[in-house]
Scaffold this active site. Structure first.
Site, PDB file in Angstrom:
ATOM      1  N   ASP A 102     108.800  45.404 -26.869  1.00 48.95           N
ATOM      2  CA  ASP A 102     107.497  45.061 -27.427  1.00 48.95           C
ATOM      3  C   ASP A 102     106.413  46.055 -27.012  1.00 48.95           C
ATOM      4  O   ASP A 102     105.501  46.354 -27.790  1.00 48.95           O
ATOM      5  CB  ASP A 102     107.111  43.646 -26.985  1.00 48.95           C
ATOM      6  CG  ASP A 102     105.771  43.203 -27.533  1.00 48.95           C
ATOM      7  OD1 ASP A 102     105.549  43.362 -28.746  1.00 48.95           O
ATOM      8  OD2 ASP A 102     104.946  42.708 -26.754  1.00 48.95           O
ATOM      9  N   ASP A 160     107.221  50.118 -28.581  1.00 54.43           N
ATOM     10  CA  ASP A 160     107.326  50.482 -29.999  1.00 54.43           C
ATOM     11  C   ASP A 160     106.133  51.306 -30.480  1.00 54.43           C
ATOM     12  O   ASP A 160     106.293  52.354 -31.117  1.00 54.43           O
ATOM     13  CB  ASP A 160     107.545  49.247 -30.879  1.00 54.43           C
ATOM     14  CG  ASP A 160     106.557  48.122 -30.612  1.00 54.43           C
ATOM     15  OD1 ASP A 160     105.596  48.332 -29.841  1.00 54.43           O
ATOM     16  OD2 ASP A 160     106.742  47.017 -31.166  1.00 54.43           O
ATOM     17  N   ASP A 167     104.013  43.912 -35.327  1.00 54.54           N
ATOM     18  CA  ASP A 167     104.053  43.633 -33.896  1.00 54.54           C
ATOM     19  C   ASP A 167     103.490  42.256 -33.590  1.00 54.54           C
ATOM     20  O   ASP A 167     104.101  41.477 -32.832  1.00 54.54           O
ATOM     21  CB  ASP A 167     103.266  44.713 -33.148  1.00 54.54           C
ATOM     22  CG  ASP A 167     103.481  44.638 -31.645  1.00 54.54           C
ATOM     23  OD1 ASP A 167     104.645  44.569 -31.217  1.00 54.54           O
ATOM     24  OD2 ASP A 167     102.492  44.644 -30.897  1.00 54.54           O
ATOM     25  N   ASP A 217     105.593  39.033 -32.262  1.00 54.02           N
ATOM     26  CA  ASP A 217     105.175  38.434 -30.992  1.00 54.02           C
ATOM     27  C   ASP A 217     105.062  36.919 -31.108  1.00 54.02           C
ATOM     28  O   ASP A 217     105.516  36.175 -30.221  1.00 54.02           O
ATOM     29  CB  ASP A 217     103.824  39.010 -30.549  1.00 54.02           C
ATOM     30  CG  ASP A 217     103.973  40.332 -29.819  1.00 54.02           C
ATOM     31  OD1 ASP A 217     105.117  40.736 -29.539  1.00 54.02           O
ATOM     32  OD2 ASP A 217     102.943  40.970 -29.543  1.00 54.02           O
TER      33      ASP A 217
END
Length: 234
Positions: free
Chosen positions: A80, A83, A102, A106
């Site tokens: 996470d 990236d 993202d 998440d």
């Protein structure tokens, strides 16, 4: 203004661990294999959340599986957090696509992780779900602040996703080392992890309200109320 013309929100990380985390990411990013793409790293982060879910399910009968959850938390951080850094380093970033992907992943990861914790038996499910709800409130508030201020805050009062992962690393180690023993309060059966969960809920709710008031005060100074002028006789 077209979507492509909109300026990208600046990212600000005021987390307690921001300094060492930044140094670790700067060291790791150039060492990520060329075949591992930013989207692949995002996928690793989500797969790690699923692994954490599996670890919590196994921990119902095998408490040692809590260490599998901790391993998954580290892998989730790796995927996470790296990236975006890798995309920028390679000059292949897609700011709006990457931001949307993202943040979406998440939220999914947090739901999967919370479901695992809820079925683990270490914390009452209703406390876990309320804790998730208050954390998602903080996430929504960060996105609102990015919209009105142009700054995307990765942490609130020092607490960001990396710090949260570290809290769970410590918590899982504590659950394994000191198995929770239930006790009764007002006819409700609790254990010490439930007290941690309730403290988490109160902290998130308090931070949300504090940040909301602070942001509204700042916006009020930037946008004072205007009085309508009376119509002209001309």
């Amino acid at each position: 203004m077209t979507p492509d013309d909109r300026p990208e929100a600046a990212r600000e990380n005021g987390g307690w661990l921001a300094g060492p985390e930044r140094r670790a990411l700067l060291w790791l990013a150039p060492r990520v294999p060329s075949w591992l793409t930013p989207n692949g790293l995002t996928a690793i982060g989500f797969a790690a959340a699923v692994l954490a879910f599996v670890g919590y399910v196994l921990a119902v009968d095998h408490p040692a599986a809590l260490w599998l959850v901790n391993l998954a938390l580290v892998a989730n951080w790796f995927g996470d957090s790296l990236d975006g850094h890798v995309a920028r380093l390679r000059g292949i970033e897609r700011p709006r696509f990457g931001f949307f992907l993202d943040q979406s992943v998440d939220v999914l990861s947090q739901l999967v992780f919370a479901l695992g914790l809820a079925v683990s038996g270490y914390i009452r499910p209703e406390i876990v779900m309320l804790g998730l709800a208050t954390y998602l409130m903080m996430t929504a508030q960060s996105l609102l602040r990015a919209q009105v201020s142009g700054v995307f805050h990765l942490a609130t009062q020092g607490m960001g996703l990396t710090e949260v992962r570290c809290l769970f690393l410590v918590g899982n180690g504590l659950f394994f080392s000191v198995p929770p023993q239930p006790f009764s309060v007002g006819g409700i059966t609790l254990a010490y992890p439930d007290l941690f969960g309730m403290l988490w809920i109160l902290t998130n709710a308090g931070l949300f309200i504090w940040t909301m008031i602070a942001e509204l005060r700042q916006l009020a100074r930037q946008e004072p109320p205007t009085r309508n002028r009376p119509p002209s006789d001309d």
